[in-house]
Design an enzyme around this catalytic site. Structure first.
Site, PDB file in Angstrom:
ATOM      1  CD  GLU A  72      -1.063  -2.273   1.611  1.00  0.00           C
ATOM      2  OE1 GLU A  72      -2.180  -3.714   1.703  1.00  0.00           O
ATOM      3  OE2 GLU A  72      -0.338  -2.692   1.831  1.00  0.00           O
ATOM      4  N   PRO A 275       9.828 -13.616   0.653  1.00  0.00           N
ATOM      5  CG  PRO A 275      10.782 -14.678   3.275  1.00  0.00           C
ATOM      6  CD  PRO A 275      10.772 -13.805   1.442  1.00  0.00           C
ATOM      7  NE  ARG A 276       2.185  -8.638   3.587  1.00  0.00           N
ATOM      8  CZ  ARG A 276       1.341  -7.856   2.741  1.00  0.00           C
ATOM      9  NH1 ARG A 276       1.588  -7.976   1.906  1.00  0.00           N
ATOM     10  NH2 ARG A 276       0.767  -6.744   3.105  1.00  0.00           N
TER      11      ARG A 276
END
Length: 280
Positions: A72, A275-276
């Site tokens: 975002e 990975p996030r």
């Protein structure tokens, strides 16, 4: 009475939500410390999560932009860059340690990063009293009742940008139309990623909805070290690549199975895990 001046609608579930978070207040410090011990919060900046600003509010018009995490934030970055280039101050809030690190590297001059306060009434009031935004832009599906209520009470126009609503969320909210309608009533405008998203927001009670497309398509590619990128290209050496991006703990087993299946068609397949939350 103008739309800006009319009081926000309150439903019984929202009133109970607010009362519950008032009661949570005394336990919030312990909760934040526990999260910090697990790397989920920045220990040195826990005050921001309780609404205490770690920077002064600059003079002049200030736009508050909020994105939950890295994705975002990256979607909002072109907006932040355009606003600051035109002389506006930009207050950017996020909720994760990873996004704060990215913001520290990528925010332009004229932009300030803070962690979003927990949606506890006292914390929200403290945050908004300090920053007094002239406009609030909230990304995707960030619908926090007390923050929305506070911004509305402050008089700042509130816009949902890059709005999205999954089929699952839509089905859930349709069973609580009065509550979601009261929440969406706080937005002066909802700008959505797709016509489907726009239809869902309108169906749930948003009064002004417009589809403008996905901001993520306007974002520039994340910066990369040229030497590292060149070395990676040499290492790949033309092999087919499968990238498992934004994975969570436990996803690796599924990715490994997919890699094993795909290798029957591409024996020299290279699978890369991204990975996030790489700090986890």
């Amino acid at each position: 009475m103008s739309d800006r001046n009319r009081p926000p609608r309150v439903t019984a579930p929202l009133a109970l939500y607010r009362q519950g978070l008032v009661a949570l207040g005394p336990f919030a410090r312990a909760l934040l410390r526990q999260r910090a011990s697990r790397g989920k919060e920045n220990m040195e900046r826990l005050g921001e999560r309780r609404g205490y600003a770690s920077a002064e509010r600059p003079d002049g018009p200030l736009v508050w932009l909020h994105g939950a995490s890295v994705g975002e934030f990256n979607a909002l970055l072109p907006l932040i860059q355009r606003l600051t280039a035109r002389g506006y101050w930009a207050l950017c809030t996020t909720g994760t340690v990873t996004s704060a690190a990215v913001a520290a590297r990528r925010l332009p001059d004229g932009a300030i990063h803070q962690f979003l306060p927990l949606d506890v009434p006292a914390y929200v009031d403290r945050f908004l009293a300090h920053w007094r935004p002239d406009l609030a832009l909230l990304a995707e599906s960030e619908i926090w009742p007390n923050l929305l209520r506070g911004a509305r009470t402050l008089g700042a126009p509130v816009v949902l940008v890059n709005g999205r609503m999954s089929e699952r969320s839509f089905a859930r909210w349709r069973r609580a139309r009065r509550t979601i309608g009261a929440l969406l009533d706080h937005f002066d405008l909802c700008l959505t990623q797709s016509d489907r998203d726009a239809a869902r927001f309108a169906d749930l009670g948003a009064s002004r909805v417009q589809c403008v497309g996905n901001l993520k398509f306007d974002a520039e590619p994340p910066p990369a070290d040229p030497a590292t990128l060149s070395q990676m290209r040499l290492s790949v050496n033309g092999r087919p690549v499968l990238v498992a991006a934004s994975t969570h703990p436990g996803d690796e087993a599924g990715v490994a199975r997919a890699h094993a299946v795909a290798r029957s068609h591409a024996p020299n397949l290279l699978t890369i895990l991204a990975p996030r939350h790489p700090e986890a």
